[in-house]
Design a protein around this motif. Structure first.
Motif, PDB file in Angstrom:
ATOM      1  N   GLU A  88       3.046  24.652  36.824  1.00 61.18           N
ATOM      2  CA  GLU A  88       2.431  25.924  37.334  1.00 61.18           C
ATOM      3  C   GLU A  88       1.130  26.515  36.627  1.00 61.18           C
ATOM      4  OE1 GLU A  88       4.764  29.522  35.493  1.00 61.18           O
ATOM      5  OE2 GLU A  88       6.222  28.321  36.540  1.00 61.18           O
ATOM      6  N   GLY A  89       0.584  25.443  35.628  1.00 59.10           N
ATOM      7  CA  GLY A  89      -0.653  25.825  35.173  1.00 59.10           C
ATOM      8  C   GLY A  89      -0.423  26.822  34.246  1.00 59.10           C
ATOM      9  N   ALA A  90       0.760  27.138  33.321  1.00 56.52           N
ATOM     10  CA  ALA A  90       0.863  28.304  32.546  1.00 56.52           C
ATOM     11  C   ALA A  90      -0.235  28.484  31.565  1.00 56.52           C
ATOM     12  CB  ALA A  90       2.411  28.185  31.896  1.00 56.52           C
ATOM     13  N   ALA A 104       3.050  32.462  46.854  1.00 57.59           N
ATOM     14  CA  ALA A 104       2.587  31.468  48.165  1.00 57.59           C
ATOM     15  C   ALA A 104       2.926  29.915  47.599  1.00 57.59           C
ATOM     16  CB  ALA A 104       0.822  31.512  48.161  1.00 57.59           C
ATOM     17  N   GLY A 105       3.220  29.650  46.248  1.00 56.16           N
ATOM     18  CA  GLY A 105       3.577  28.349  46.095  1.00 56.16           C
ATOM     19  C   GLY A 105       2.647  27.547  45.495  1.00 56.16           C
ATOM     20  N   LEU A 106       2.882  27.243  43.935  1.00 53.74           N
ATOM     21  CA  LEU A 106       1.815  26.234  43.378  1.00 53.74           C
ATOM     22  C   LEU A 106       2.263  24.778  43.402  1.00 53.74           C
ATOM     23  CD1 LEU A 106       1.024  28.409  40.191  1.00 53.74           C
ATOM     24  CD2 LEU A 106      -0.672  27.275  41.851  1.00 53.74           C
ATOM     25  N   THR A 107       1.460  24.036  43.690  1.00 52.57           N
ATOM     26  CA  THR A 107       1.637  22.260  44.148  1.00 52.57           C
ATOM     27  C   THR A 107       0.908  21.782  43.104  1.00 52.57           C
ATOM     28  OG1 THR A 107       2.217  22.914  46.348  1.00 52.57           O
ATOM     29  CG2 THR A 107       1.408  20.703  45.920  1.00 52.57           C
ATOM     30  N   ARG A 108       1.557  20.556  42.604  1.00 52.96           N
ATOM     31  CA  ARG A 108       0.806  19.454  41.774  1.00 52.96           C
ATOM     32  C   ARG A 108       1.391  18.274  42.313  1.00 52.96           C
ATOM     33  NH1 ARG A 108      -1.914  19.766  36.326  1.00 52.96           N
ATOM     34  NH2 ARG A 108      -2.129  22.202  36.070  1.00 52.96           N
ATOM     35  N   GLU A 109       0.843  17.108  42.047  1.00 52.27           N
ATOM     36  CA  GLU A 109       1.015  15.968  42.228  1.00 52.27           C
ATOM     37  C   GLU A 109       1.406  15.133  41.028  1.00 52.27           C
ATOM     38  OE1 GLU A 109      -1.728  13.774  44.560  1.00 52.27           O
ATOM     39  OE2 GLU A 109      -1.813  15.374  46.544  1.00 52.27           O
ATOM     40  N   TRP A 110       2.532  14.530  41.264  1.00 50.44           N
ATOM     41  CA  TRP A 110       3.179  13.599  39.863  1.00 50.44           C
ATOM     42  C   TRP A 110       3.476  12.261  40.356  1.00 50.44           C
ATOM     43  CZ3 TRP A 110       2.906  14.189  35.058  1.00 50.44           C
ATOM     44  CH2 TRP A 110       3.753  13.761  34.200  1.00 50.44           C
ATOM     45  N   GLY A 111       2.506  11.368  40.453  1.00 51.34           N
ATOM     46  CA  GLY A 111       2.375  10.108  41.155  1.00 51.34           C
ATOM     47  C   GLY A 111       2.241  10.238  42.745  1.00 51.34           C
ATOM     48  N   GLN A 112       3.412   9.763  43.355  1.00 51.65           N
ATOM     49  CA  GLN A 112       3.506   9.983  44.931  1.00 51.65           C
ATOM     50  C   GLN A 112       4.381  11.194  45.433  1.00 51.65           C
ATOM     51  OE1 GLN A 112       4.280   5.530  46.221  1.00 51.65           O
ATOM     52  NE2 GLN A 112       2.670   6.323  47.605  1.00 51.65           N
ATOM     53  N   LEU A 113       4.698  11.910  44.249  1.00 44.67           N
ATOM     54  CA  LEU A 113       5.451  13.382  44.593  1.00 44.67           C
ATOM     55  C   LEU A 113       4.640  14.443  44.476  1.00 44.67           C
ATOM     56  CD1 LEU A 113       8.386  12.561  41.802  1.00 44.67           C
ATOM     57  CD2 LEU A 113       8.317  11.976  44.357  1.00 44.67           C
ATOM     58  N   HIS A 114       5.004  15.293  45.717  1.00 35.99           N
ATOM     59  CA  HIS A 114       4.390  16.497  45.923  1.00 35.99           C
ATOM     60  C   HIS A 114       5.255  17.595  45.336  1.00 35.99           C
ATOM     61  CE1 HIS A 114       3.301  19.976  48.717  1.00 35.99           C
ATOM     62  NE2 HIS A 114       1.996  19.412  48.584  1.00 35.99           N
ATOM     63  N   VAL A 115       5.106  18.274  44.471  1.00 36.55           N
ATOM     64  CA  VAL A 115       5.936  19.212  43.756  1.00 36.55           C
ATOM     65  C   VAL A 115       5.588  20.747  43.856  1.00 36.55           C
ATOM     66  CG1 VAL A 115       7.113  19.793  41.864  1.00 36.55           C
ATOM     67  CG2 VAL A 115       6.498  17.318  41.924  1.00 36.55           C
ATOM     68  N   THR A 116       6.311  21.606  44.657  1.00 35.68           N
ATOM     69  CA  THR A 116       5.671  22.843  44.795  1.00 35.68           C
ATOM     70  C   THR A 116       6.717  23.798  43.975  1.00 35.68           C
ATOM     71  OG1 THR A 116       4.989  22.382  46.960  1.00 35.68           O
ATOM     72  CG2 THR A 116       5.191  24.675  46.326  1.00 35.68           C
ATOM     73  N   VAL A 117       6.090  24.658  43.448  1.00 37.25           N
ATOM     74  CA  VAL A 117       6.913  25.754  42.437  1.00 37.25           C
ATOM     75  C   VAL A 117       6.624  27.152  43.003  1.00 37.25           C
ATOM     76  CG1 VAL A 117       7.348  26.568  40.093  1.00 37.25           C
ATOM     77  CG2 VAL A 117       6.008  24.338  40.610  1.00 37.25           C
ATOM     78  N   THR A 118       7.744  27.879  43.159  1.00 38.76           N
ATOM     79  CA  THR A 118       7.717  29.282  43.656  1.00 38.76           C
ATOM     80  C   THR A 118       8.495  30.105  42.702  1.00 38.76           C
ATOM     81  OG1 THR A 118       9.543  28.955  45.156  1.00 38.76           O
ATOM     82  CG2 THR A 118       7.573  28.578  46.192  1.00 38.76           C
ATOM     83  N   VAL A 119       8.302  31.597  42.804  1.00 42.75           N
ATOM     84  CA  VAL A 119       9.006  32.487  42.019  1.00 42.75           C
ATOM     85  C   VAL A 119       9.841  33.605  42.914  1.00 42.75           C
ATOM     86  CG1 VAL A 119       7.140  33.887  41.582  1.00 42.75           C
ATOM     87  CG2 VAL A 119       8.835  33.857  39.821  1.00 42.75           C
ATOM     88  N   ASP A 120      10.859  33.870  42.315  1.00 43.04           N
ATOM     89  CA  ASP A 120      11.533  34.995  43.185  1.00 43.04           C
ATOM     90  C   ASP A 120      11.223  36.315  42.429  1.00 43.04           C
ATOM     91  OD1 ASP A 120      13.473  35.482  40.961  1.00 43.04           O
ATOM     92  OD2 ASP A 120      14.911  34.111  42.299  1.00 43.04           O
ATOM     93  N   ASP A 121      11.839  37.479  42.992  1.00 43.02           N
ATOM     94  CA  ASP A 121      11.699  38.819  42.327  1.00 43.02           C
ATOM     95  C   ASP A 121      12.325  39.068  40.858  1.00 43.02           C
ATOM     96  OD1 ASP A 121      14.224  39.016  43.075  1.00 43.02           O
ATOM     97  OD2 ASP A 121      13.974  40.651  44.609  1.00 43.02           O
ATOM     98  N   THR A 122      13.212  38.053  40.492  1.00 40.26           N
ATOM     99  CA  THR A 122      13.688  38.171  39.017  1.00 40.26           C
ATOM    100  C   THR A 122      12.979  37.053  38.006  1.00 40.26           C
ATOM    101  OG1 THR A 122      15.325  36.496  39.444  1.00 40.26           O
ATOM    102  CG2 THR A 122      15.945  38.670  39.959  1.00 40.26           C
TER     103      THR A 122
END
Length: 393
Positions: A88-90, A104-122
């Motif tokens: 998430e580029g902390a 909105a969802g932060l995305t990074r690639e790891w090899g051929q994986l498309h990984v999206t991180v999101t956060v909830d209100d907690t």
């Protein structure tokens, strides 16, 4: 800024940790007398009595929930913790900016994986993983998975149902997704697709990657692979350059080769641009090198072939197409491509004799046809025995 909400467990954890002092991601908290001091990197500061901590924490909700997530919910193993922060580029974004992006969802690639991180209100993070080629695919077009260990089965075969002996080859199959993983599940899933890559990535960042170079690795080989240790002919490491150029490039492996010939001698070929490092020659490289060691033991011969200039260029195009894995991309109608199937069949019809010899030139011109056939049969049997031996090793 994200409309984060602080729950009771987070407030209690904040009060307990403030006794020793908190300083994390631009947020600070400490006890003062019977109350607390809360502050942020943006200059905001508040001194409150203990009974008002809930209200104060709510005002600093993004910072409090972010601190709580990283210290109470995220895996505390250093490599996994660092990797999730990298996702998430902390280290590059302040909390407020990061929460807006995570909404909105932060995305990074790891090899051929498309990984999206999101956060909830907690402040809790959720992770979604799919193939990079499926980044824009509709959810109902993909098979959903929940168990991180499912990744092992997905990674076994490519899209053509062929076994993948090298898990970091750029041949990961498509058509799947892990839509909702917690932090620990996300790392386990990624590790199942690409074993040890997170750990080695972190070791490299910490300057602790233990690299085993070619000679060191070959000296450890024994049994049927011990023959590779003898492969040190010519000018030092020319043969190892050929191995690395054949196997250890981005088109064949997603790792970035960090091993060299030995600690003092670098190879002359590029190691690739992969995100995660390769710390030693893998089993695929070792197995291929064993075969090449035997082949390179043959003495060179001079052969004379009848080929037109265009046919010579065609042979070169065929070798390039096979080496680069492009044969499936060449259309049947594209007869201008030298590696086109019909072009190759025409060349074979024209230039091969009934025994399969190019321009009628046998591999062993001194042997009779019968002897050559016997030798060929013996070699085929030896190759089959060797393959069986390697497979069972």
């Amino acid at each position: 800024m994200n409309a984060a909400q602080v729950d009771r467990a987070q407030v209690e954890a904040l009060a307990e940790a403030a006794a020793d002092g908190i300083e994390f991601d631009g947020f600070a908290a400490e006890t003062e007398g019977e109350g607390y001091v809360l502050a942020t990197e943006e200059g905001s500061k508040r001194v409150v009595h203990a009974e008002n901590l809930d209200d104060a924490a709510a005002e600093y909700a993004p910072y409090v929930t972010n601190w709580y997530f990283w210290h109470a919910e995220a895996p505390q193993a250093e490599d996994r913790w660092s990797f999730l922060r990298w996702l998430e580029g902390a280290d590059d974004r302040r909390v407020g900016e990061r929460y807006e992006a995570l909404d909105a969802g932060l995305t990074r690639e790891w090899g051929q994986l498309h990984v999206t991180v999101t956060v909830d209100d907690t402040g809790s993070r959720r992770y979604a993983i799919r193939h990079v080629d499926d980044a824009d695919a509709a959810a109902d077009a993909l098979d959903d998975h929940e168990d991180p260990l499912d990744a092992r089965q997905i990674a076994k075969l490519d899209d053509r149902e062929r076994f993948r002996p090298l898990k970091t080859a750029p041949t990961l199959r498509t058509g799947w997704r892990f839509p909702d993983l917690d932090p620990a599940e996300a790392v386990r899933t990624i590790d199942s697709f690409y074993p040890a890559t997170v750990a080695n990535w972190h070791r490299e960042r910490e300057g602790a990657l233990d690299v085993s170079h070619w000679r060191e690795t070959m000296e450890r080989q024994s049994g049927i692979y011990g023959v590779i240790e003898t492969w040190d002919r010519g000018e030092g490491h020319e043969h190892v350059n050929w191995v690395a150029e054949s196997c250890c490039v981005d088109s064949q492996c997603l790792k970035r080769r960090e091993w060299q010939y030995d600690e003092e001698t670098d190879l002359d070929v590029d190691g690739g641009d992969g995100e995660f490092p390769c710390r030693e020659p893998c089993s695929v490289v070792v197995s291929a090198a064993r075969r090449w060691t035997k082949l390179e033991g043959e003495q060179s011969r001079t052969y004379e072939f009848e080929l037109t200039p265009s046919e010579k260029e065609q042979v070169e195009e065929i070798i390039d197409a096979v080496a680069d894995g492009r044969t499936e991309e060449i259309r049947e109608a594209d007869v201008y491509d030298g590696a086109n199937r019909y072009r190759a069949r025409f060349l074979r019809a024209k230039r091969f004799d009934e025994a399969g010899n190019l321009s009628g030139v046998p591999t062993d011109p001194d042997a009779s046809n019968a002897e050559g056939a016997d030798a060929g049969d013996a070699e085929s049997t030896a190759d089959e025995d060797e393959a069986t031996e390697e497979a069972s090793d």
